[in-house]
Design a protein around this motif. Sequence first.
Motif, PDB file in Angstrom:
ATOM      1  N   LEU A 195      24.146  51.960 -17.288  1.00 46.91           N
ATOM      2  CA  LEU A 195      24.100  50.795 -16.288  1.00 46.91           C
ATOM      3  C   LEU A 195      22.759  50.800 -15.431  1.00 46.91           C
ATOM      4  CD1 LEU A 195      27.702  51.076 -14.799  1.00 46.91           C
ATOM      5  CD2 LEU A 195      26.929  49.871 -16.983  1.00 46.91           C
ATOM      6  N   ARG A 196      21.679  49.543 -15.644  1.00 42.06           N
ATOM      7  CA  ARG A 196      20.699  49.702 -15.017  1.00 42.06           C
ATOM      8  C   ARG A 196      20.650  48.297 -14.332  1.00 42.06           C
ATOM      9  NH1 ARG A 196      21.164  53.875 -16.319  1.00 42.06           N
ATOM     10  NH2 ARG A 196      20.001  55.354 -17.325  1.00 42.06           N
ATOM     11  N   PHE A 197      20.787  48.478 -12.868  1.00 47.95           N
ATOM     12  CA  PHE A 197      20.625  47.169 -11.999  1.00 47.95           C
ATOM     13  C   PHE A 197      19.250  46.716 -11.614  1.00 47.95           C
ATOM     14  CE2 PHE A 197      25.053  48.816 -11.740  1.00 47.95           C
ATOM     15  CZ  PHE A 197      25.723  47.879 -11.644  1.00 47.95           C
ATOM     16  N   ASN A 198      18.729  45.833 -12.081  1.00 43.87           N
ATOM     17  CA  ASN A 198      17.111  45.659 -12.013  1.00 43.87           C
ATOM     18  C   ASN A 198      17.018  44.372 -11.177  1.00 43.87           C
ATOM     19  OD1 ASN A 198      16.493  47.920 -13.539  1.00 43.87           O
ATOM     20  ND2 ASN A 198      16.830  46.805 -15.276  1.00 43.87           N
ATOM     21  N   ASP A 199      18.112  43.599 -11.026  1.00 47.76           N
ATOM     22  CA  ASP A 199      17.892  42.195 -10.443  1.00 47.76           C
ATOM     23  C   ASP A 199      19.067  42.053  -9.411  1.00 47.76           C
ATOM     24  OD1 ASP A 199      17.390  39.737 -10.243  1.00 47.76           O
ATOM     25  OD2 ASP A 199      18.301  38.717 -11.924  1.00 47.76           O
ATOM     26  N   LEU A 200      18.500  42.687  -8.241  1.00 48.97           N
ATOM     27  CA  LEU A 200      19.643  42.320  -7.090  1.00 48.97           C
ATOM     28  C   LEU A 200      18.897  41.655  -6.028  1.00 48.97           C
ATOM     29  CD1 LEU A 200      21.083  45.875  -6.419  1.00 48.97           C
ATOM     30  CD2 LEU A 200      21.970  44.318  -7.778  1.00 48.97           C
ATOM     31  N   ASP A 201      19.710  41.174  -5.269  1.00 44.57           N
ATOM     32  CA  ASP A 201      19.042  40.122  -4.113  1.00 44.57           C
ATOM     33  C   ASP A 201      20.393  40.039  -3.009  1.00 44.57           C
ATOM     34  OD1 ASP A 201      17.434  38.590  -2.614  1.00 44.57           O
ATOM     35  OD2 ASP A 201      17.159  37.076  -4.023  1.00 44.57           O
ATOM     36  N   ALA A 202      20.106  39.645  -1.877  1.00 40.67           N
ATOM     37  CA  ALA A 202      20.962  39.276  -0.874  1.00 40.67           C
ATOM     38  C   ALA A 202      20.430  38.205  -0.003  1.00 40.67           C
ATOM     39  CB  ALA A 202      21.143  40.746   0.010  1.00 40.67           C
ATOM     40  N   ALA A 203      21.540  37.148   0.330  1.00 41.87           N
ATOM     41  CA  ALA A 203      21.245  36.078   0.822  1.00 41.87           C
ATOM     42  C   ALA A 203      20.758  36.211   2.264  1.00 41.87           C
ATOM     43  CB  ALA A 203      22.344  35.122   0.824  1.00 41.87           C
ATOM     44  N   GLY A 204      19.821  35.950   2.929  1.00 46.44           N
ATOM     45  CA  GLY A 204      19.636  36.038   4.229  1.00 46.44           C
ATOM     46  C   GLY A 204      18.610  37.469   4.499  1.00 46.44           C
ATOM     47  N   LEU A 205      18.065  38.269   3.102  1.00 44.86           N
ATOM     48  CA  LEU A 205      17.377  39.318   3.286  1.00 44.86           C
ATOM     49  C   LEU A 205      16.289  39.139   4.114  1.00 44.86           C
ATOM     50  CD1 LEU A 205      17.524  42.213   2.292  1.00 44.86           C
ATOM     51  CD2 LEU A 205      16.001  41.634   0.604  1.00 44.86           C
ATOM     52  N   PRO A 206      15.746  39.811   5.230  1.00 43.58           N
ATOM     53  CA  PRO A 206      14.553  39.615   5.685  1.00 43.58           C
ATOM     54  C   PRO A 206      13.414  39.967   4.905  1.00 43.58           C
ATOM     55  CG  PRO A 206      16.010  41.002   7.121  1.00 43.58           C
ATOM     56  CD  PRO A 206      16.741  41.042   5.695  1.00 43.58           C
ATOM     57  N   ASN A 207      12.453  39.267   4.998  1.00 39.49           N
ATOM     58  CA  ASN A 207      11.168  39.291   4.194  1.00 39.49           C
ATOM     59  C   ASN A 207      10.243  40.386   4.560  1.00 39.49           C
ATOM     60  OD1 ASN A 207       9.361  38.856   2.116  1.00 39.49           O
ATOM     61  ND2 ASN A 207       8.579  37.082   2.925  1.00 39.49           N
ATOM     62  N   LEU A 208      10.663  41.651   4.504  1.00 40.54           N
ATOM     63  CA  LEU A 208      10.132  42.735   4.998  1.00 40.54           C
ATOM     64  C   LEU A 208      10.113  43.752   4.049  1.00 40.54           C
ATOM     65  CD1 LEU A 208      11.622  42.871   8.577  1.00 40.54           C
ATOM     66  CD2 LEU A 208       9.418  42.138   8.287  1.00 40.54           C
ATOM     67  N   PRO A 209       9.002  44.581   3.894  1.00 34.96           N
ATOM     68  CA  PRO A 209       8.946  45.749   2.854  1.00 34.96           C
ATOM     69  C   PRO A 209      10.015  46.547   2.965  1.00 34.96           C
ATOM     70  CG  PRO A 209       6.670  45.272   3.786  1.00 34.96           C
ATOM     71  CD  PRO A 209       7.675  44.229   4.640  1.00 34.96           C
ATOM     72  N   LEU A 210      10.320  46.917   4.247  1.00 32.42           N
ATOM     73  CA  LEU A 210      11.526  47.951   4.387  1.00 32.42           C
ATOM     74  C   LEU A 210      12.866  47.157   3.998  1.00 32.42           C
ATOM     75  CD1 LEU A 210      11.864  50.664   5.722  1.00 32.42           C
ATOM     76  CD2 LEU A 210      12.532  49.779   7.960  1.00 32.42           C
ATOM     77  N   ALA A 211      13.230  46.065   4.013  1.00 32.26           N
ATOM     78  CA  ALA A 211      14.528  45.452   3.293  1.00 32.26           C
ATOM     79  C   ALA A 211      14.427  45.383   2.042  1.00 32.26           C
ATOM     80  CB  ALA A 211      14.394  43.958   3.947  1.00 32.26           C
ATOM     81  N   ARG A 212      13.243  45.258   1.412  1.00 35.60           N
ATOM     82  CA  ARG A 212      13.106  45.313  -0.176  1.00 35.60           C
ATOM     83  C   ARG A 212      13.194  46.510  -0.634  1.00 35.60           C
ATOM     84  NH1 ARG A 212      14.196  40.788  -2.529  1.00 35.60           N
ATOM     85  NH2 ARG A 212      13.524  38.791  -1.268  1.00 35.60           N
TER      86      ARG A 212
END
Length: 262
Positions: A195-212
Amino acid sequence: MAQDYPVDQARPRRRGRKLLIGLFVLLLLLAGLLVVADRVAVGVAERMIGDRVRQEIAKQGAQSAPPEVEVGGTPFLTQVLDGRYQRITINLRDVQASVEGDAVRLPVLDVTARNVRASLDTLRTGQGDVVADTVNGAGTISYESLAALLNRPGLTLGEQNGKLTVKAPADILGQKLTISGTADVTVADNGAVALRFNDLDAAGLPNLPLARAFLSNYAKSISIDVPLPELPFQLAVREVRPLPEGLAVTADAKNVPINSAG
């Protein structure tokens, strides 16, 4: 002038018709007995195979509901005399095994052996080889058992448009968000499900390097190789596909000794 035939000339014809009817009824009875004997022999064979499969599953440290065995092809007794059986189907339900300390569950595992060779003497004595030209297996890994292996509170797996999907709650930089995305599912070289999760996101994720970075690390933490329990009859996994009910596993093997499964 009409000629009268003796009455006793008609009697042999009636007796002949009665004899033919009697022979016909006798043949029907014999055919019925053969069919009954054939079905009884099938039942005995299916029970014997079921017992053997149950023993082999226990040897592997696994558990399942009692195997459902069906011997295909008719007539069965002809196959016994020929020493070759067209098809033997084994259906297993609720297959469970402990793999490296983790419980892996297959709600369904269907095995089909074709062109099974077994001499009459082998069946009678239990000595000798019973070999299938090909064996195909089709199983399902439940999403619940996969999610339990990933060990992330609230994480759920499913299928959408033929892809494995994931949803999970997460606290990212003090915000409660829901992570979602898809994974690539393949068969690893060791037969495990990768299992390889390569495409994750989160609605409302802050546009910050630490969040990414948090999201990237989370994806890596749930990207694992899922070890499968040892499959019977030397089955090797060839393909894994996400379906609504779970991950569908396809396996096969050739020239398999049925009487020494696993």
